[in-house]
Design a protein around this motif. Structure first.
Motif, PDB file in Angstrom:
ATOM      1  N   ALA A   7      -5.021   9.286  -0.966  1.00  0.00           N
ATOM      2  CA  ALA A   7      -6.130   8.340  -0.796  1.00  0.00           C
ATOM      3  C   ALA A   7      -7.455   9.080  -0.662  1.00  0.00           C
ATOM      4  O   ALA A   7      -8.484   8.605  -1.143  1.00  0.00           O
ATOM      5  N   SER A   8      -7.427  10.270  -0.025  1.00  0.00           N
ATOM      6  CA  SER A   8      -8.666  11.029   0.116  1.00  0.00           C
ATOM      7  C   SER A   8      -9.170  11.527  -1.235  1.00  0.00           C
ATOM      8  O   SER A   8     -10.335  11.897  -1.372  1.00  0.00           O
ATOM      9  N   CYS A   9      -8.294  11.509  -2.238  1.00  0.00           N
ATOM     10  CA  CYS A   9      -8.667  11.885  -3.609  1.00  0.00           C
ATOM     11  C   CYS A   9      -8.999  10.659  -4.453  1.00  0.00           C
ATOM     12  O   CYS A   9      -9.266  10.781  -5.649  1.00  0.00           O
ATOM     13  N   GLY A  10      -8.918   9.469  -3.841  1.00  0.00           N
ATOM     14  CA  GLY A  10      -9.235   8.246  -4.560  1.00  0.00           C
ATOM     15  C   GLY A  10      -8.045   7.586  -5.230  1.00  0.00           C
ATOM     16  O   GLY A  10      -8.220   6.687  -6.045  1.00  0.00           O
ATOM     17  N   PHE A  11      -6.827   7.998  -4.891  1.00  0.00           N
ATOM     18  CA  PHE A  11      -5.620   7.437  -5.493  1.00  0.00           C
ATOM     19  C   PHE A  11      -4.834   6.661  -4.450  1.00  0.00           C
ATOM     20  O   PHE A  11      -4.617   7.149  -3.346  1.00  0.00           O
ATOM     21  N   GLN A  12      -4.404   5.472  -4.790  1.00  0.00           N
ATOM     22  CA  GLN A  12      -3.562   4.655  -3.921  1.00  0.00           C
ATOM     23  C   GLN A  12      -2.115   4.825  -4.387  1.00  0.00           C
ATOM     24  O   GLN A  12      -1.613   4.025  -5.178  1.00  0.00           O
ATOM     25  N   LEU A  13      -1.457   5.875  -3.909  1.00  0.00           N
ATOM     26  CA  LEU A  13      -0.102   6.197  -4.345  1.00  0.00           C
ATOM     27  C   LEU A  13       0.866   6.047  -3.177  1.00  0.00           C
ATOM     28  O   LEU A  13       0.579   6.505  -2.067  1.00  0.00           O
ATOM     29  N   PRO A  14       2.017   5.431  -3.426  1.00  0.00           N
ATOM     30  CA  PRO A  14       2.979   5.229  -2.333  1.00  0.00           C
ATOM     31  C   PRO A  14       3.667   6.538  -1.936  1.00  0.00           C
ATOM     32  O   PRO A  14       3.908   7.409  -2.777  1.00  0.00           O
ATOM     33  N   LEU A  15       3.975   6.644  -0.643  1.00  0.00           N
ATOM     34  CA  LEU A  15       4.765   7.771  -0.169  1.00  0.00           C
ATOM     35  C   LEU A  15       6.182   7.644  -0.704  1.00  0.00           C
ATOM     36  O   LEU A  15       6.719   6.533  -0.793  1.00  0.00           O
ATOM     37  N   GLN A  16       6.767   8.768  -1.039  1.00  0.00           N
ATOM     38  CA  GLN A  16       8.146   8.789  -1.508  1.00  0.00           C
ATOM     39  C   GLN A  16       8.766  10.133  -1.167  1.00  0.00           C
ATOM     40  O   GLN A  16       8.062  11.077  -0.811  1.00  0.00           O
ATOM     41  N   SER A  29       3.377  11.056  -6.092  1.00  0.00           N
ATOM     42  CA  SER A  29       3.414  11.572  -7.458  1.00  0.00           C
ATOM     43  C   SER A  29       2.557  10.686  -8.349  1.00  0.00           C
ATOM     44  O   SER A  29       2.317   9.517  -8.050  1.00  0.00           O
ATOM     45  N   GLU A  30       2.105  11.280  -9.426  1.00  0.00           N
ATOM     46  CA  GLU A  30       1.277  10.579 -10.410  1.00  0.00           C
ATOM     47  C   GLU A  30       1.779  10.992 -11.783  1.00  0.00           C
ATOM     48  O   GLU A  30       1.921  12.193 -12.063  1.00  0.00           O
ATOM     49  N   LEU A  31       2.094  10.012 -12.607  1.00  0.00           N
ATOM     50  CA  LEU A  31       2.592  10.256 -13.965  1.00  0.00           C
ATOM     51  C   LEU A  31       3.831  11.146 -13.960  1.00  0.00           C
ATOM     52  O   LEU A  31       4.003  12.014 -14.804  1.00  0.00           O
ATOM     53  N   GLY A  32       4.696  10.942 -12.953  1.00  0.00           N
ATOM     54  CA  GLY A  32       5.956  11.666 -12.880  1.00  0.00           C
ATOM     55  C   GLY A  32       5.862  13.086 -12.352  1.00  0.00           C
ATOM     56  O   GLY A  32       6.867  13.795 -12.331  1.00  0.00           O
ATOM     57  N   MET A  33       4.682  13.492 -11.931  1.00  0.00           N
ATOM     58  CA  MET A  33       4.486  14.845 -11.404  1.00  0.00           C
ATOM     59  C   MET A  33       4.058  14.764  -9.941  1.00  0.00           C
ATOM     60  O   MET A  33       3.295  13.876  -9.573  1.00  0.00           O
ATOM     61  N   PRO A  34       4.528  15.702  -9.102  1.00  0.00           N
ATOM     62  CA  PRO A  34       4.081  15.699  -7.707  1.00  0.00           C
ATOM     63  C   PRO A  34       2.557  15.797  -7.635  1.00  0.00           C
ATOM     64  O   PRO A  34       1.932  16.540  -8.393  1.00  0.00           O
ATOM     65  N   PHE A  35       1.973  15.012  -6.728  1.00  0.00           N
ATOM     66  CA  PHE A  35       0.521  15.000  -6.581  1.00  0.00           C
ATOM     67  C   PHE A  35       0.106  15.577  -5.236  1.00  0.00           C
ATOM     68  O   PHE A  35      -0.730  16.472  -5.178  1.00  0.00           O
ATOM     69  N   THR A  36       0.687  15.046  -4.129  1.00  0.00           N
ATOM     70  CA  THR A  36       0.392  15.595  -2.806  1.00  0.00           C
ATOM     71  C   THR A  36       1.672  15.765  -2.014  1.00  0.00           C
ATOM     72  O   THR A  36       2.628  15.005  -2.180  1.00  0.00           O
ATOM     73  N   ARG A  37       1.692  16.769  -1.154  1.00  0.00           N
ATOM     74  CA  ARG A  37       2.731  16.893  -0.131  1.00  0.00           C
ATOM     75  C   ARG A  37       2.096  16.361   1.140  1.00  0.00           C
ATOM     76  O   ARG A  37       1.153  16.945   1.659  1.00  0.00           O
ATOM     77  N   GLU A  38       2.594  15.247   1.632  1.00  0.00           N
ATOM     78  CA  GLU A  38       2.006  14.573   2.781  1.00  0.00           C
ATOM     79  C   GLU A  38       2.648  15.000   4.100  1.00  0.00           C
ATOM     80  O   GLU A  38       2.001  14.954   5.141  1.00  0.00           O
ATOM     81  N   SER A  39       3.896  15.407   4.070  1.00  0.00           N
ATOM     82  CA  SER A  39       4.583  15.782   5.315  1.00  0.00           C
ATOM     83  C   SER A  39       4.494  17.280   5.557  1.00  0.00           C
ATOM     84  O   SER A  39       4.519  18.082   4.622  1.00  0.00           O
TER      85      SER A  39
END
Length: 75
Positions: A7-16, A29-39
């Motif tokens: 979200a800090s990058c402007g993306f509303q992506l669900p945790l998984q 992930s975005e477009l099937g690729m990891p985007f952020t490590r949240e944990s």
């Protein structure tokens, strides 16, 4: 739940639950690729990571600089 770092990058992506060589972690992930490590944590199994997500028993990474842009320079 939406990823805070995503979200800090402007993306509303669900945790998984995602997997890396270090183990399973919570991220986005975005477009099937990891985007952020949240944990902060890694878990030994997808089930353990999913339990942590479901129960809220995990630590949010606070690195708010995951959106560094890659720039290329033409020569």
């Amino acid at each position: 739940m939406i990823g805070k770092l995503a979200a800090s990058c402007g993306f509303q992506l669900p945790l998984q639950v995602l997997q890396s060589a270090a183990g399973f972690y919570l991220g986005t992930s975005e477009l099937g690729m990891p985007f952020t490590r949240e944990s902060v944590e890694y878990w030994p199994s997808a089930d353990a990571a999913d339990d942590a997500l479901s129960n809220g028993k995990w630590t949010q990474k606070e690195d708010l600089l995951p959106c560094r842009r890659i720039t290329t320079v033409s020569r």
